[in-house]
Write a protein that holds these residues in place. Structure first.
Motif, PDB file in Angstrom:
ATOM      1  N   VAL A 164       0.851  -1.187   0.000  1.00 25.28           N
ATOM      2  CA  VAL A 164       0.000   0.000   0.000  1.00 25.28           C
ATOM      3  C   VAL A 164       0.889   1.239   0.000  1.00 25.28           C
ATOM      4  O   VAL A 164       1.772   1.376   0.847  1.00 25.28           O
ATOM      5  N   VAL A 165       0.669   2.135  -0.971  1.00 27.65           N
ATOM      6  CA  VAL A 165       1.512   3.328  -1.113  1.00 27.65           C
ATOM      7  C   VAL A 165       0.637   4.567  -1.256  1.00 27.65           C
ATOM      8  O   VAL A 165      -0.560   4.475  -1.534  1.00 27.65           O
ATOM      9  N   SER A 166       1.237   5.711  -1.061  1.00 25.10           N
ATOM     10  CA  SER A 166       0.503   6.975  -1.179  1.00 25.10           C
ATOM     11  C   SER A 166       0.096   7.219  -2.629  1.00 25.10           C
ATOM     12  O   SER A 166       0.748   6.767  -3.567  1.00 25.10           O
ATOM     13  N   SER A 167      -0.992   7.944  -2.782  1.00 23.86           N
ATOM     14  CA  SER A 167      -1.453   8.358  -4.105  1.00 23.86           C
ATOM     15  C   SER A 167      -1.912   9.799  -4.021  1.00 23.86           C
ATOM     16  O   SER A 167      -2.593  10.184  -3.064  1.00 23.86           O
ATOM     17  N   GLU A 168      -1.540  10.595  -5.014  1.00 27.39           N
ATOM     18  CA  GLU A 168      -1.982  11.987  -5.026  1.00 27.39           C
ATOM     19  C   GLU A 168      -3.497  12.043  -5.253  1.00 27.39           C
ATOM     20  O   GLU A 168      -4.083  11.151  -5.859  1.00 27.39           O
ATOM     21  N   ALA A 169      -4.096  13.098  -4.765  1.00 28.11           N
ATOM     22  CA  ALA A 169      -5.520  13.302  -5.019  1.00 28.11           C
ATOM     23  C   ALA A 169      -5.737  13.420  -6.519  1.00 28.11           C
ATOM     24  O   ALA A 169      -4.964  14.073  -7.215  1.00 28.11           O
ATOM     25  N   PRO A 170      -6.772  12.781  -7.047  1.00 24.01           N
ATOM     26  CA  PRO A 170      -7.020  12.847  -8.487  1.00 24.01           C
ATOM     27  C   PRO A 170      -7.456  14.241  -8.917  1.00 24.01           C
ATOM     28  O   PRO A 170      -7.840  15.079  -8.093  1.00 24.01           O
ATOM     29  N   GLU A 171      -7.393  14.473 -10.210  1.00 22.15           N
ATOM     30  CA  GLU A 171      -7.800  15.774 -10.747  1.00 22.15           C
ATOM     31  C   GLU A 171      -9.258  16.067 -10.418  1.00 22.15           C
ATOM     32  O   GLU A 171      -9.642  17.198 -10.138  1.00 22.15           O
ATOM     33  N   TYR A 172     -10.082  15.023 -10.472  1.00 22.46           N
ATOM     34  CA  TYR A 172     -11.505  15.168 -10.174  1.00 22.46           C
ATOM     35  C   TYR A 172     -11.871  14.270  -8.992  1.00 22.46           C
ATOM     36  O   TYR A 172     -11.361  13.159  -8.879  1.00 22.46           O
ATOM     37  N   HIS A 173     -12.729  14.765  -8.130  1.00 25.83           N
ATOM     38  CA  HIS A 173     -13.218  13.931  -7.033  1.00 25.83           C
ATOM     39  C   HIS A 173     -13.798  12.653  -7.633  1.00 25.83           C
ATOM     40  O   HIS A 173     -14.532  12.695  -8.629  1.00 25.83           O
ATOM     41  N   PRO A 174     -13.500  11.479  -7.058  1.00 27.69           N
ATOM     42  CA  PRO A 174     -13.948  10.219  -7.690  1.00 27.69           C
ATOM     43  C   PRO A 174     -15.454  10.114  -7.891  1.00 27.69           C
ATOM     44  O   PRO A 174     -15.905   9.486  -8.850  1.00 27.69           O
ATOM     45  N   ALA A 175     -16.245  10.735  -7.013  1.00 28.03           N
ATOM     46  CA  ALA A 175     -17.701  10.648  -7.165  1.00 28.03           C
ATOM     47  C   ALA A 175     -18.166  11.242  -8.489  1.00 28.03           C
ATOM     48  O   ALA A 175     -19.192  10.824  -9.043  1.00 28.03           O
ATOM     49  N   THR A 176     -17.412  12.221  -9.022  1.00 30.30           N
ATOM     50  CA  THR A 176     -17.836  12.860 -10.265  1.00 30.30           C
ATOM     51  C   THR A 176     -17.776  11.900 -11.448  1.00 30.30           C
ATOM     52  O   THR A 176     -18.418  12.139 -12.474  1.00 30.30           O
ATOM     53  N   LEU A 177     -17.030  10.813 -11.317  1.00 30.47           N
ATOM     54  CA  LEU A 177     -16.919   9.857 -12.415  1.00 30.47           C
ATOM     55  C   LEU A 177     -18.250   9.168 -12.692  1.00 30.47           C
ATOM     56  O   LEU A 177     -18.498   8.710 -13.813  1.00 30.47           O
ATOM     57  N   ASN A 178     -19.107   9.070 -11.670  1.00 31.52           N
ATOM     58  CA  ASN A 178     -20.361   8.334 -11.812  1.00 31.52           C
ATOM     59  C   ASN A 178     -21.603   9.191 -11.592  1.00 31.52           C
ATOM     60  O   ASN A 178     -22.703   8.665 -11.486  1.00 31.52           O
ATOM     61  N   ILE A 179     -21.461  10.508 -11.536  1.00 28.72           N
ATOM     62  CA  ILE A 179     -22.616  11.369 -11.251  1.00 28.72           C
ATOM     63  C   ILE A 179     -23.633  11.340 -12.386  1.00 28.72           C
ATOM     64  O   ILE A 179     -24.839  11.270 -12.165  1.00 28.72           O
ATOM     65  N   ILE A 180     -23.148  11.375 -13.622  1.00 29.20           N
ATOM     66  CA  ILE A 180     -24.049  11.521 -14.768  1.00 29.20           C
ATOM     67  C   ILE A 180     -24.939  10.294 -14.913  1.00 29.20           C
ATOM     68  O   ILE A 180     -24.464   9.162 -15.015  1.00 29.20           O
ATOM     69  N   ASN A 181     -26.254  10.546 -14.886  1.00 28.21           N
ATOM     70  CA  ASN A 181     -27.280   9.502 -15.003  1.00 28.21           C
ATOM     71  C   ASN A 181     -27.164   8.431 -13.914  1.00 28.21           C
ATOM     72  O   ASN A 181     -27.526   7.278 -14.121  1.00 28.21           O
ATOM     73  N   SER A 182     -26.647   8.883 -12.769  1.00 32.30           N
ATOM     74  CA  SER A 182     -26.628   8.030 -11.590  1.00 32.30           C
ATOM     75  C   SER A 182     -27.080   8.844 -10.377  1.00 32.30           C
ATOM     76  O   SER A 182     -27.981   8.442  -9.648  1.00 32.30           O
TER      77      SER A 182
END
Length: 420
Positions: A164-182
């Motif tokens: 398990v290693v560190s990861s930078e925050a993504p460009e977009y909040h992950p929830a935004t990946l599934n907002i459309i039509n969900s």
């Protein structure tokens, strides 16, 4: 193991994982070898725990997936032993739409609880989930992830431990990946399909579908202006909309429409996918009413699509306001097949004054309105989402002056924008 789960495993090491602690996401990734990277912040936060687990829901059936995710939380909270804490979790491929898996992160202080392990084993036997253990090294400087084997399948060599290693925050909040039509719906058909797919397990879905217009098309604007009044509870929407109705000789409509009232309590118990689809379809029923009335007289609407979208976006995206999608994001676009109003007014009010008005009214609030009262951050996200919606955008009006002054200010806007 389902075909869906097998396909997820082929890109498992490319995924980023997010754990919600105190309302904010913490990110980490996995890799085959540790190369001296810092420990992820989320595992620094759980140093007092001996073992952690993740449970990610991976059903290919979106209705069952949404309902099972909600039911899983209830099951875990009910059956997990004391001393085992639960946090929301997700896994996603950065910038890849619809790649989000939702689940829960479990933190346990004992080294290995037979009750926890037994409960999770039982879950994997019957339900569409991927379960991982997170093990701390003896010196405490390293955590590893181990994906549980499925006893009923040849699960490749996925029992390998990953660092398990560190990861930078993504460009977009992950929830935004599934907002459309969900979480937010952008067409009649998309929302309709969700309720249609739900009908077998939610009888009330059939009742809701029977209330819908037989066909929805993008309409040209009615002959008379259509004015939407938006705002949080107790900002004066009812007083203003009724005053505008009387002053302009207009028809007053409300969204959700009255015909959905008997069904609202039932759908409010459903997970976001189904609940949001229900309220999205309410906007199309209102649009049908607007189309009929707007040919004869001006139409005033107490809330419309802006409310549906703003609350959904603010709920889906955790953390601070800066986590919301950027102003230009497609999540703020108006549905192409939904009638567009001539003017949208957003009433704003100082939070303390709004609370005072709510107390004076002594009326019950929705769960989301209760959240607004004790969570200032959520309120700020709702208000900012309102402001970012386009096509048409909201025009903000301060609702703190006396009601007659607010009315005059809005009438000036209407005369300037709608030529009434």
């Amino acid at each position: 193991m389902s075909r869906r789960a097998m396909s997820l495993l082929t890109q498992w090491s490319s995924r980023v994982f997010s754990v919600e602690l105190d309302g904010a996401p913490f990110y980490f990734a996995i890799q085959e070898r540790h190369r001296g990277e810092d420990m992820p912040q989320v595992f620094k936060e759980v140093q007092g725990h001996e073992r952690c687990y993740s449970v990610l829901v991976c059903s290919s059936d979106r209705i069952n997936q949404a309902r099972f995710y909600a039911q899983l939380k209830d099951k875990l909270l009910r059956d997990l032993p004391k001393g085992c804490d639960l946090s929301p979790m997700s896994s996603f491929l950065p910038n890849i739409k619809d790649s989000l898996l939702k689940g829960y992160f479990l933190k346990e202080k004992s080294a290995c609880s037979p009750l926890t392990e037994g409960l999770l084993r039982d879950v994997t036997q019957h339900d569409p989930v991927l379960v991982c253990s997170y093990l701390r090294s003896e010196d405490g400087d390293l955590w590893t992830q181990r994906l549980w084997k499925d006893a009923d399948s040849q699960m490749m060599e996925m029992s390998n431990d990953y660092c398990v290693v560190s990861s930078e925050a993504p460009e977009y909040h992950p929830a935004t990946l599934n907002i459309i039509n969900s979480d937010v719906f952008y067409s009649f058909e998309e929302a309709y399909d969700v309720l249609k797919e739900s009908a077998d397990i939610i009888p009330e879905a059939t009742s809701a579908l029977e209330l819908l217009p037989s066909r929805v098309e993008a309409r040209s604007k009615p002959d008379f202006p259509v004015i939407v009044i938006e705002g949080l509870d107790a900002t004066g929407k009812t007083t203003l909309t009724e005053s505008l109705r009387d002053t302009l000789g207009a028809v007053l409509l409300r969204s959700p429409p009255k015909c959905l009232s008997p069904l609202r309590a039932r759908f409010d118990r459903e997970p976001p996918l189904i609940r949001r689809a229900f309220y999205a379809l309410g906007n199309y029923i209102t649009a049908e009413e607007i189309g009929q009335e707007g040919m004869k007289t001006p139409v005033i609407i107490d809330r419309f699509w802006h409310s549906t979208a703003a609350y959904a976006i603010a709920t889906a995206v955790s953390g601070p306001v800066c986590n919301l999608p950027a102003d230009s994001s497609e999540v703020y676009r108006w549905p192409t097949d939904l009638l567009q109003p001539s003017l949208v007014v957003l009433l704003t009010l100082d939070p303390e004054e709004r609370k005072r008005r709510l107390r004076d009214r002594g009326q019950g609030e929705t769960a989301e309105e209760q959240e607004l009262d004790h969570n200032q951050l959520f309120r700020l996200k709702v208000e900012e989402a309102y402001r970012r919606i386009s096509g048409p955008a909201c025009i903000t009006v301060d609702a703190s002056p006396p009601a007659d002054q607010v009315l005059q200010q809005v009438l000036l806007l209407i005369r300037g924008k709608c030529h009434l």
